[in-house]
Write a protein that holds these residues in place. Structure first.
Motif, mmCIF file in Angstrom:
data_model
loop_
_atom_site.group_PDB
_atom_site.id
_atom_site.type_symbol
_atom_site.label_atom_id
_atom_site.label_comp_id
_atom_site.label_asym_id
_atom_site.label_seq_id
_atom_site.Cartn_x
_atom_site.Cartn_y
_atom_site.Cartn_z
ATOM 1 N N GLU A 162 -10.467 2.602 2.554
ATOM 2 C CA GLU A 162 -11.741 3.285 2.779
ATOM 3 C C GLU A 162 -11.733 4.706 2.223
ATOM 4 N N THR A 163 -10.650 5.439 2.448
ATOM 5 C CA THR A 163 -10.598 6.828 1.979
ATOM 6 C C THR A 163 -10.350 6.908 0.475
ATOM 7 N N LEU A 164 -9.812 5.837 -0.111
ATOM 8 C CA LEU A 164 -9.488 5.851 -1.542
ATOM 9 C C LEU A 164 -10.594 5.276 -2.401
ATOM 10 N N TYR A 165 -11.654 4.853 -1.770
ATOM 11 C CA TYR A 165 -12.713 4.106 -2.444
ATOM 12 C C TYR A 165 -13.165 4.692 -3.785
ATOM 13 N N ASP A 166 -13.472 5.986 -3.833
ATOM 14 C CA ASP A 166 -14.014 6.573 -5.063
ATOM 15 C C ASP A 166 -13.031 7.506 -5.766
ATOM 16 N N LYS A 167 -11.754 7.289 -5.556
ATOM 17 C CA LYS A 167 -10.735 8.151 -6.157
ATOM 18 C C LYS A 167 -9.893 7.380 -7.163
ATOM 19 N N ASP A 168 -9.201 8.124 -8.018
ATOM 20 C CA ASP A 168 -8.241 7.522 -8.944
ATOM 21 C C ASP A 168 -6.929 7.369 -8.181
ATOM 22 N N VAL A 169 -6.488 6.135 -8.022
ATOM 23 C CA VAL A 169 -5.288 5.865 -7.238
ATOM 24 C C VAL A 169 -4.154 5.436 -8.171
ATOM 25 N N TYR A 170 -3.000 6.050 -7.971
ATOM 26 C CA TYR A 170 -1.808 5.749 -8.759
ATOM 27 C C TYR A 170 -0.700 5.330 -7.811
ATOM 28 N N ILE A 171 0.025 4.295 -8.188
ATOM 29 C CA ILE A 171 1.126 3.817 -7.358
ATOM 30 C C ILE A 171 2.422 4.070 -8.106
ATOM 31 N N LEU A 172 3.298 4.848 -7.496
ATOM 32 C CA LEU A 172 4.584 5.210 -8.095
ATOM 33 C C LEU A 172 5.671 4.936 -7.065
#
Length: 113
Positions: free
Chosen positions: A46-56
């Motif tokens: 929900e909080t990441l909905y409109d953000k650029d998310v990167y998984i490292l």
């Protein structure tokens, strides 16, 4: 205060410190502590909905397991990979982590490039 547009998901506190140390822009860095519950993932989604998310995550079995879980739950996320020779994000040299972030269009402190 403007919210940051980029979020990096890492496994541990030392990974978080490494990313924070080499980055050259404000990032939200989320620590999963190696595992993540479905309810916590739902909160993130929900909080990441409109953000650029990167998984490292680490280049080991537990890191890959977490990556698979995050791929299912956050299909829009970009996956960043450290070289397998370092195994762990925290163990990778600053310049290597900086290059990985830089290639993903995340600003880094130029002294690490």
């Amino acid at each position: 205060m403007p919210e940051t547009e980029k979020v990096v998901i890492v496994e541990g506190k030392t990974d978080k410190l490494k990313v924070k140390h080499v980055s050259g822009e404000p990032l939200d860095i989320i620590c999963t502590n190696g595992t993540i519950s479905l309810s916590r993932l739902d909160e993130f989604a929900e909080t990441l909905y409109d953000k650029d998310v990167y998984i490292l995550v680490d280049a080991d079995e537990s890191g890959e397991k977490l990556r698979r879980q995050l791929k299912r739950e956050l299909p829009e996320a970009s996956h960043l990979y450290i070289d397998k020779v370092y195994k762990e994000v925290a163990a990778a040299p600053n310049h290597h982590v900086a290059e990985v972030l830089f290639r993903a269009n995340i600003q880094v402190d130029t002294k690490y490039l």
